[in-house]
Enzyme design. Structure first.
Site, PDB file in Angstrom:
ATOM      1  N   CYS A  81      40.366  46.554  37.196  1.00 54.89           N
ATOM      2  CA  CYS A  81      41.381  45.495  37.423  1.00 54.89           C
ATOM      3  C   CYS A  81      42.785  45.931  37.005  1.00 54.89           C
ATOM      4  O   CYS A  81      43.772  45.296  37.385  1.00 54.89           O
ATOM      5  CB  CYS A  81      40.994  44.229  36.674  1.00 54.89           C
ATOM      6  SG  CYS A  81      39.370  43.631  37.116  1.00 54.89           S
ATOM      7  N   CYS A 122      38.262  30.762  36.102  1.00 58.48           N
ATOM      8  CA  CYS A 122      38.053  32.141  36.586  1.00 58.48           C
ATOM      9  C   CYS A 122      39.014  32.466  37.719  1.00 58.48           C
ATOM     10  O   CYS A 122      39.309  31.602  38.562  1.00 58.48           O
ATOM     11  CB  CYS A 122      36.633  32.310  37.104  1.00 58.48           C
ATOM     12  SG  CYS A 122      35.377  31.783  35.931  1.00 58.48           S
ATOM     13  N   SER A 123      39.449  33.720  37.764  1.00 58.65           N
ATOM     14  CA  SER A 123      40.353  34.139  38.842  1.00 58.65           C
ATOM     15  C   SER A 123      39.585  34.202  40.152  1.00 58.65           C
ATOM     16  O   SER A 123      38.354  34.150  40.181  1.00 58.65           O
ATOM     17  CB  SER A 123      40.955  35.500  38.511  1.00 58.65           C
ATOM     18  OG  SER A 123      39.929  36.437  38.270  1.00 58.65           O
ATOM     19  N   LYS A 131      44.620  33.783  38.908  1.00 63.70           N
ATOM     20  CA  LYS A 131      43.877  32.523  38.951  1.00 63.70           C
ATOM     21  C   LYS A 131      43.956  31.855  40.312  1.00 63.70           C
ATOM     22  O   LYS A 131      42.950  31.396  40.828  1.00 63.70           O
ATOM     23  CB  LYS A 131      44.443  31.589  37.845  1.00 63.70           C
ATOM     24  CG  LYS A 131      43.946  30.182  37.822  1.00 63.70           C
ATOM     25  CD  LYS A 131      42.523  30.151  37.326  1.00 63.70           C
ATOM     26  CE  LYS A 131      41.518  29.414  38.116  1.00 63.70           C
ATOM     27  NZ  LYS A 131      41.419  29.257  39.468  1.00 63.70           N
ATOM     28  N   HIS A 190      42.896  37.707  42.991  1.00 63.80           N
ATOM     29  CA  HIS A 190      42.763  38.934  42.199  1.00 63.80           C
ATOM     30  C   HIS A 190      41.987  39.997  42.988  1.00 63.80           C
ATOM     31  O   HIS A 190      40.792  40.156  42.819  1.00 63.80           O
ATOM     32  CB  HIS A 190      42.042  38.586  40.896  1.00 63.80           C
ATOM     33  CG  HIS A 190      41.865  39.740  39.964  1.00 63.80           C
ATOM     34  ND1 HIS A 190      42.712  40.830  39.920  1.00 63.80           N
ATOM     35  CD2 HIS A 190      40.929  39.973  39.004  1.00 63.80           C
ATOM     36  CE1 HIS A 190      42.304  41.682  38.996  1.00 63.80           C
ATOM     37  NE2 HIS A 190      41.220  41.193  38.435  1.00 63.80           N
TER      38      HIS A 190
END
Lengths: 374, 481
Positions: A81, A201-202, A316, A320
């Site tokens: 990430c 959670c994203s 978010k 992502h």
């Protein structure tokens, strides 16, 4: 170096191939820079090859060479990430005149279970993977320790989600553009890994982002650029409520830029999970340890607050796409600095900060952008 | 137990073993936590391929040194609870332990969780790994040498002298045991630890009887305590090669053949009943798919299984790996839910590995109708068909073994009787195959015949010209060698 041009695709569920995504983001960056490919001396790409549906593609550097007809140094940086930030950091260190940085991911190419498993491969295998510590669970345990020690609540995390969704509502490139989400919806969303809910959670999305960095002076200078790598497993950290690599990277970037946290006008933080954004306020020095909850409760980090955070919608609500994220952060900050952020525009942005994390606090980059002449 | 490897000089810690500190070069020792409490807990509600059963909990455990580790469980805990690993109460319990970078500790943990293991310092031990064919450790065909090495170290630490430990095994019928043990890295482990290796096929054997069935088994078996150390693998013929199947190679070759001829599903449980073993099974890197040989794929499982009852251990492995329990695994009056499992809960372990497909061979156009063929025929069939890869043709159905019924052959065409048992059985059933390949048929002749059958629509037989051709090929291969 300086930021010459930026580009990104819309983050979403589009079916474009990785090449098509890279092409779209790169073309926008080239146009933004008023460059063509001949001007590019080197390329740094970022991708993690996690297309679990079977459309796998390694050797991405050569794919880019083929697409751009370039026989120049092309590196592929993979820090999961944190790959996008890591690619920008690498480009900044390379010493070439003009460097294209591009990150892409097709994260939505399989069902949720398989995608969860693919992302889990970034965790340590014998303790974390084997014992079911998928990323929401890792971050849930971190959030729980943080809540126990500092009195933050799930309501604080819900406010982070609400703020970022409100921003994404205004961002045409965000996955949740023009999609209203209420605080009640957020608080009532299903539990994924207690205490974290779905809206903590994203979003897994597809997308790409590109930036052209140059030695030639432009309107945006990269005044600070730092990268720190910490151990892989969050449970190994002496203090699970803080990412040590974030603190080190921030300290170094501020020092390079000769700035302090209070100088920052706008920031894009790595809100892969809502508690990570709250913890990051503290790690980046925007407030004292344990006081992150007040930043969100008082609205300091809202679009109209003293330090707007994640005006893009963040991981978010913008989305992502793993390796593109760190570059997309720079895209959005450049738009803010150039007063091209539309309905999300923050006034007088002279200093902006991008914070990108790979793994559970493992690979962290902090970039500080400075408006030339500020 | 939470383990860290800590430098004695500078106190730096690692979650895995290293030889010496990378900073001060100081010696690194194990730091083991004994008092463990629950420092955190999350209930996970989304499934993933590695963790399909939801909801599950992940505990954050912390010991008296401040060392932490996650632990998956289906049970509910509260923050602050003590965490104690429960030892087995019954004698037939199965322990399943996850390896955390240290197989030796996992073996000790697994055995320690069982209810009093009767191993005295003066006991003579026979360790029976699985070494079925010449294959490298990464291929997961044979018990991993690192696992065997750790098991030997645990026995030595228990006080058993190396003179009293023997490693014994024989490869599948038709394969050379010493070649297999050498390529598998087992001979090297024996040499390193100065422990003898015995090729079981050399005997001597002694006859025993169990449930009215006679077995000739290695004589040493009767004088020693047996530690059964199989690698856990899928088996395209019988479903699983694990704790029970591994014991079949304690028998001489004729007994093994006879056991399959008389239906392995019935004879194998009788052999198991005759033996008193402790099984410590290698599921560190097991096998999935078309096992038990190199057609199968390594499966990174990272587990050690232990127990006194091989059938129960195999049953737990099947359930944990989401495989069918094969018919030869007889649990008696017990259902799987009655088996006491310690170390990890069954639902927390469940992770689907690739299932074997019984009719597949290495060749896409050659299928098997298996009537419980013996390992000798099976091994030969895999050899012959794998050499024809790349040559496409009309589908062939190789009929093997003696436990065949009309139903198994229904709708199947282009049958080839492979092996003496199948030739005899098809004759009894008055089924005329398009060709017969007896066990005496030379491998090159087998390949020539199968090639002809694949590429022709009608019957094919070995002609005198074929025999000359095969002899010339054999001669040529010797010259080349």
């Amino acid at each position: 170096m300086y930021v010459k041009g930026v580009g990104m695709t819309k983050f979403g569920a589009q079916t474009d191939t990785s090449q098509e995504l890279v092409y779209e983001a790169t073309m926008e960056a080239l146009e933004d820079a008023n460059f063509n490919m001949e001007d590019i001396d080197a390329i740094v790409s970022s991708t993690v090859d996690n297309e679990s549906s079977g459309e796998r593609q390694r050797g991405f550097s050569s794919i880019l060479s083929s697409m751009f007809k370039k026989k120049v140094p092309i590196l592929t940086s993979s820090a999961v990430c944190g790959g996008g930030g890591s690619a920008i950091w690498t480009a900044n260190k390379m010493g070439y005149e003009n460097v294209l940085v591009v990150g892409s991911e097709r994260l939505l190419s399989n069902n949720t279970a398989n995608t969860t498993d693919e992302i889990l491969m970034a965790a340590e295998r014998l303790y974390e993977q084997a014992d079911g510590l998928i990323f929401p669970a890792q971050n849930a345990l971190v959030a729980q320790q943080y809540m126990l020690r500092y009195g933050a609540t799930t309501d604080d995390f819900a406010l982070v989600a609400f703020k970022n969704h409100s921003n994404a509502y205004l961002n045409p490139k965000a996955r949740f553009y023009k999609r209203q989400v209420t605080l009640k919806q957020i608080k009532k969303s299903p539990v994924v890994a207690s205490p974290l809910r779905l809206f903590d959670c994203s979003l897994s999305v597809n997308g790409a982002a590109a930036a052209i960095l140059t030695k030639e002076k432009t309107d945006i200078e990269i005044a600070g650029s730092s990268l720190y790598v910490d151990r892989l497993s969050a449970f190994e950290n002496e203090d699970m409520t803080s990412w040590q690599a974030s603190k080190l990277a921030a300290e170094e970037a501020y020092k390079q830029a000769n700035l302090s946290p209070s100088d920052i006008d706008v920031a894009e933080l790595h809100d892969a999970f809502t508690p990570v954004e709250v913890i990051s306020y503290e790690d980046l020095g925007f407030c004292k340890k344990g006081e992150g909850k007040y930043m969100i409760r008082k609205g300091t980090v809202n679009l109209n607050g003293k330090l707007p955070v994640n005006t893009s919608g963040g991981l978010k609500a913008k989305g992502h796409p793993i390796s593109a994220t760190g570059i997309a952060q720079v895209y959005d900050l450049a738009k803010q600095m150039r007063k091209q952020a539309g309905d999300r525009q923050v006034d007088n942005v002279n200093y902006a900060l991008a914070h990108n994390i790979g793994g559970a606090g493992s690979t962290v980059t902090v970039h500080i952008l400075k408006k030339v002449g500020a | 137990m939470i383990i860290r490897w800590i430098c004695e000089k500078c106190s730096k810690k690692w979650i895995y073993p290293i030889e010496k500190c990378v900073y001060c070069k100081g010696p690194v020792i194990k730091q083991k936590g004994a008092k463990i409490r629950v420092a955190g807990i999350t209930k996970v509600a989304i499934p993933s391929p590695m963790h399909p059963i939801i909801p599950y909990n992940v505990l954050l455990l912390e010991d008296e040194h401040g060392n932490r580790m996650p632990k998956k469980t289906m049970k509910d805990y509260k923050i602050g609870d003590d965490y104690v690993e429960q030892r087995a109460k019954g004698k037939d319990a199965v322990a399943v332990v996850k390896v955390k970078y240290d197989i030796y500790e996992a073996i000790k943990d697994a055995v320690g969780l069982l209810n009093r293991i009767d191993l005295g310092k003066d006991d003579k031990i026979l360790v029976k790994p699985s070494i079925v064919a010449a294959a490298y450790p990464y291929q997961a065909v044979n018990t991993n040498p690192d696992f065997l090495n750790a098991l030997i170290l645990a026995l030595l630490e228990h006080g058993i002298s190396k003179e009293n430990i023997m490693i014994a095994e024989q490869a599948l019928i038709g394969s050379d045991s010493m070649d297999a043990a050498s390529k598998a890295g087992i001979l090297e482990v024996c040499k390193k630890n100065d422990i003898s290796f015995a090729d079981i096929s050399k005997g001597p054997f002694e006859e025993i009887e169990s449930d009215g069935y006679k077995f000739k088994i290695l004589k040493e078996t009767l004088n020693r305590k047996i530690i059964n150390a199989p690698i856990m693998k899928t088996n395209s013929q019988i479903g699983l090669s694990g704790a029970v199947e591994n014991l079949s190679r304690l028998c001489d070759e004729p007994t093994q053949r006879r056991m399959y001829f008389d239906n392995i599903d019935e004879t194998l449980p009788k052999l198991v009943n005759a033996l008193n073993v402790i099984t410590i099974a290698d599921a560190t890197s097991g096998m999935q798919g078309q096992g038990p040989l190199t057609l199968g794929e390594p499966a990174f499982l990272n587990l050690v299984y232990a127990g006194r009852n091989p059938a129960m251990l195999d049953a737990v492995f099947c359930k944990a790996s989401m495989l069918e329990i094969p018919p030869y695994i007889k649990l008696g009056k017990n259902a799987i839910k009655d088996i006491e499992i310690v170390g990890n809960e069954l639902d927390a372990l469940k992770y689907p590995i690739k299932k074997p497909v019984a009719e597949e061979t290495p060749h896409p156009d050659i299928k098997v109708i298996d009537g419980k063929a013996c390992p000798a025929c099976l091994n030969a069939m895999f050899n012959a068909t794998s050499r024809l890869i790349g040559l496409r043709g009309e589908q062939l159905n190789l009929v093997m073994g003696s436990v065949l019924s009309g139903e198994m052959l229904e709708g199947k065409e282009r049958l080839v009787a492979y092996g003496d048992c199948a030739i005899k059985r098809l004759d009894e059933m008055k089924v005329k195959p398009m060709a017969q390949i007896s066990e005496k048929t030379d491998m090159i002749e087998q390949i020539v015949l199968l090639k002809k059958l694949l590429t022709s629509k009608g019957e094919a037989t070995i002609t005198p010209i074929d025999k000359v051709k095969s002899k010339m090929k054999k001669l040529l291969s010797r010259v080349v060698q």
